[in-house]
Scaffold this motif. Sequence first.
Motif, PDB file in Angstrom:
ATOM      1  N   GLU A 198       0.854  -1.291  -0.180  1.00  0.00           N
ATOM      2  CA  GLU A 198      -0.120  -0.093   0.229  1.00  0.00           C
ATOM      3  C   GLU A 198       0.478   1.005  -0.312  1.00  0.00           C
ATOM      4  N   SER A 199       1.666   1.134   0.840  1.00  0.00           N
ATOM      5  CA  SER A 199       2.910   2.346   0.856  1.00  0.00           C
ATOM      6  C   SER A 199       3.457   2.485  -0.770  1.00  0.00           C
ATOM      7  N   ALA A 200       3.647   1.780  -1.542  1.00  0.00           N
ATOM      8  CA  ALA A 200       4.406   2.325  -2.702  1.00  0.00           C
ATOM      9  C   ALA A 200       3.287   3.436  -4.016  1.00  0.00           C
ATOM     10  N   ARG A 201       4.695   3.478  -4.243  1.00  0.00           N
ATOM     11  CA  ARG A 201       3.811   5.441  -5.484  1.00  0.00           C
ATOM     12  C   ARG A 201       2.572   4.238  -5.907  1.00  0.00           C
ATOM     13  N   PRO A 202       1.818   5.008  -6.043  1.00  0.00           N
ATOM     14  CA  PRO A 202       0.935   5.101  -7.290  1.00  0.00           C
ATOM     15  C   PRO A 202       1.302   4.643  -8.476  1.00  0.00           C
TER      16      PRO A 202
END
Length: 391
Positions: free
Chosen positions: A136-140
């Motif tokens: 979830e914390s990865a870049r969009p």
Amino acid sequence: MNAVAGRQDTVLVAHPSAELYGSDRVLLESVRGLQEGGARVVVTVPAEGPLISELLECGAEVVLCRTVVLRKALLSPRSLPMLLPTSVAATWRMLLLLRRLKPQSVYVSTLTLPLWSVLPRLLGLRVVAHVHEGEESARPFIKRALAAPLLFASRILVNSRFSEAVLHAAQPRLRRRTTVVDNAVPGPPTPLALRREVHGDARITYVGRLAHRKGVDVAVEAFAELTASGSAARLDIVGAVYAGNEGYEEQLRQTIRDLGLQDRVHLHGFQPDVWPYLAEADIVLVPSRADEPFGNTAVEAILAGRPAVVSDTSGLREAAGNYSSVRLVPPSDPGAIAEAVEKMLAQWSWYCDLAAADAVTAAGRHSPELYRSRIAAHLLPSRGSYVKGKA
């Protein structure tokens, strides 16, 4: 068997590695499920590794075929000049393999194999992709790029509701094709007795990959706090780094030396059979810093009947949060881990009873037999299919 054609279905299984960690072990159960469904199973991996002997032992065929394994580091403009020619060469090798095997279905294990999700589908084959990732914390941009090849898949399986939410946020068009299938996590071959009395000599264990995101150094720092009072506890670390991350292990060993824990912390390296180490454990730590799509190692601890201290995050919360013998703690907090262990030891008899009950519950929830039948139903048309959301 394929009842219409009167011959055995061939399922080509594509997997990104030949190691024996979480998703690799789940793959073995997928292969067994397809075999139990009557399929001929051919597994392709890009390199040698311990998984291959396990696959051969359970009756699968194995073919080495180098292809693009998509890591986040490759999703940048600087990597494109290297990625494009590699993809062309890999596509040719894949075409030759598909032409030789003529599979009825292709099962793509993890979303790091983009070409295996796209090419067979363009050739008119049924493609089922199984997602074991969820950051979830990865870049969009990275999340969208990693999920984009799945737009070609006929069906998508995910290992947790957390992974499903991350996937749908990245590519909303995948909603109608996605089904959650809880991971199979085989338990120990025989019940593992837990010590009913612990007198200052607690045996703490970590099982998993050695990596910063897994928080192994956090476990070491927490252990240092536990032993500051003079207890005779020990910490066993079972696992190894991935290729190219050897510096982390060197840093971890230096931390152990700096804290004066050389005689208390034991690094056992990668072990294909973790149950002997869990049998020796009193409490298991799962101290991940980053998002985890699920928590196989946490479930293994529960199946072993061991109380566990687990990071309160993402798929770990989903995998372990409903068990009474598990204490959830904030990620990257050695003090919270040490405090949780001390509270468990202070109420040890009670936690022993909770852990025994949780092991029974987990064995039903993560039954390999149930998982295998679900995989077979999704891949083999003659076995039928599950309704979305009911698998």
